[in-house]
Design a protein around this motif. Sequence first.
Motif, PDB file in Angstrom:
ATOM      1  N   SER A  17      13.602 -36.198  10.501  1.00 34.64           N
ATOM      2  CA  SER A  17      14.459 -35.659   9.446  1.00 34.64           C
ATOM      3  C   SER A  17      13.793 -35.786   8.083  1.00 34.64           C
ATOM      4  O   SER A  17      12.960 -36.680   7.870  1.00 34.64           O
ATOM      5  CB  SER A  17      15.799 -36.395   9.415  1.00 34.64           C
ATOM      6  OG  SER A  17      16.501 -36.234  10.629  1.00 34.64           O
ATOM      7  N   ARG A  19      14.846 -35.004   3.667  1.00 37.57           N
ATOM      8  CA  ARG A  19      15.895 -34.679   2.698  1.00 37.57           C
ATOM      9  C   ARG A  19      15.245 -34.153   1.432  1.00 37.57           C
ATOM     10  O   ARG A  19      14.384 -34.803   0.852  1.00 37.57           O
ATOM     11  CB  ARG A  19      16.712 -35.934   2.414  1.00 37.57           C
ATOM     12  CG  ARG A  19      17.945 -35.774   1.567  1.00 37.57           C
ATOM     13  CD  ARG A  19      18.708 -37.099   1.590  1.00 37.57           C
ATOM     14  NE  ARG A  19      19.953 -37.063   0.872  1.00 37.57           N
ATOM     15  CZ  ARG A  19      20.101 -37.508  -0.355  1.00 37.57           C
ATOM     16  NH1 ARG A  19      19.044 -38.010  -1.007  1.00 37.57           N
ATOM     17  NH2 ARG A  19      21.284 -37.456  -0.941  1.00 37.57           N
ATOM     18  N   SER A  21      15.960 -32.716  -2.488  1.00 36.54           N
ATOM     19  CA  SER A  21      16.936 -32.752  -3.574  1.00 36.54           C
ATOM     20  C   SER A  21      16.482 -31.829  -4.701  1.00 36.54           C
ATOM     21  O   SER A  21      15.281 -31.635  -4.907  1.00 36.54           O
ATOM     22  CB  SER A  21      17.086 -34.171  -4.122  1.00 36.54           C
ATOM     23  OG  SER A  21      17.499 -35.062  -3.115  1.00 36.54           O
ATOM     24  N   ILE A  80      21.506 -30.894  -2.260  1.00 36.43           N
ATOM     25  CA  ILE A  80      20.738 -31.628  -1.263  1.00 36.43           C
ATOM     26  C   ILE A  80      20.570 -30.739  -0.040  1.00 36.43           C
ATOM     27  O   ILE A  80      21.523 -30.061   0.373  1.00 36.43           O
ATOM     28  CB  ILE A  80      21.462 -32.911  -0.836  1.00 36.43           C
ATOM     29  CG1 ILE A  80      21.819 -33.779  -2.045  1.00 36.43           C
ATOM     30  CG2 ILE A  80      20.635 -33.683   0.179  1.00 36.43           C
ATOM     31  CD1 ILE A  80      20.623 -34.318  -2.775  1.00 36.43           C
ATOM     32  N   GLN A  82      19.652 -31.505   3.734  1.00 34.30           N
ATOM     33  CA  GLN A  82      19.351 -32.468   4.791  1.00 34.30           C
ATOM     34  C   GLN A  82      18.823 -31.697   5.986  1.00 34.30           C
ATOM     35  O   GLN A  82      19.527 -30.837   6.524  1.00 34.30           O
ATOM     36  CB  GLN A  82      20.602 -33.263   5.172  1.00 34.30           C
ATOM     37  CG  GLN A  82      20.392 -34.269   6.286  1.00 34.30           C
ATOM     38  CD  GLN A  82      19.459 -35.391   5.909  1.00 34.30           C
ATOM     39  OE1 GLN A  82      19.515 -35.897   4.783  1.00 34.30           O
ATOM     40  NE2 GLN A  82      18.577 -35.771   6.815  1.00 34.30           N
TER      41      GLN A  82
END
Length: 118
Positions: A17, A19, A21, A80, A82
């Motif tokens: 994973s 992330r 921003s 965000i 994800q």
Amino acid sequence: QVQLVESGGGSVQAGDSLRLSCAASGYTYSRIYMGWFRQAPGKEREKVAEFYSRSGSTYYADSVKGRFTISQGNAENTVILQMNNLKPEDTAMYYCAARPTKDTQWHWGQGGQVTVSS
């Protein structure tokens, strides 16, 4: 002056994973459209996900549905992305984008590389 500042990205293994921003500033609107686009070498830039904070509406490309989630960050005009269960085909330069209304041009962030190895 509109400015988009991105963070996140990097190199991971398939199934991992990441992330991303993005914070947008310089808009007079308190609610704007924000999204993520990506561009792989030799391919056109494609929209991955989009979020409109006033309504909470979202859009996802078919290729990322069920794996990516776009949401508002803690501050206004932040977003965000994800990304879960990443695949090698997700490898691309990812760009944050924002626009005050759906009929205006996108403003772009500087882009960040996401590399997924098998």
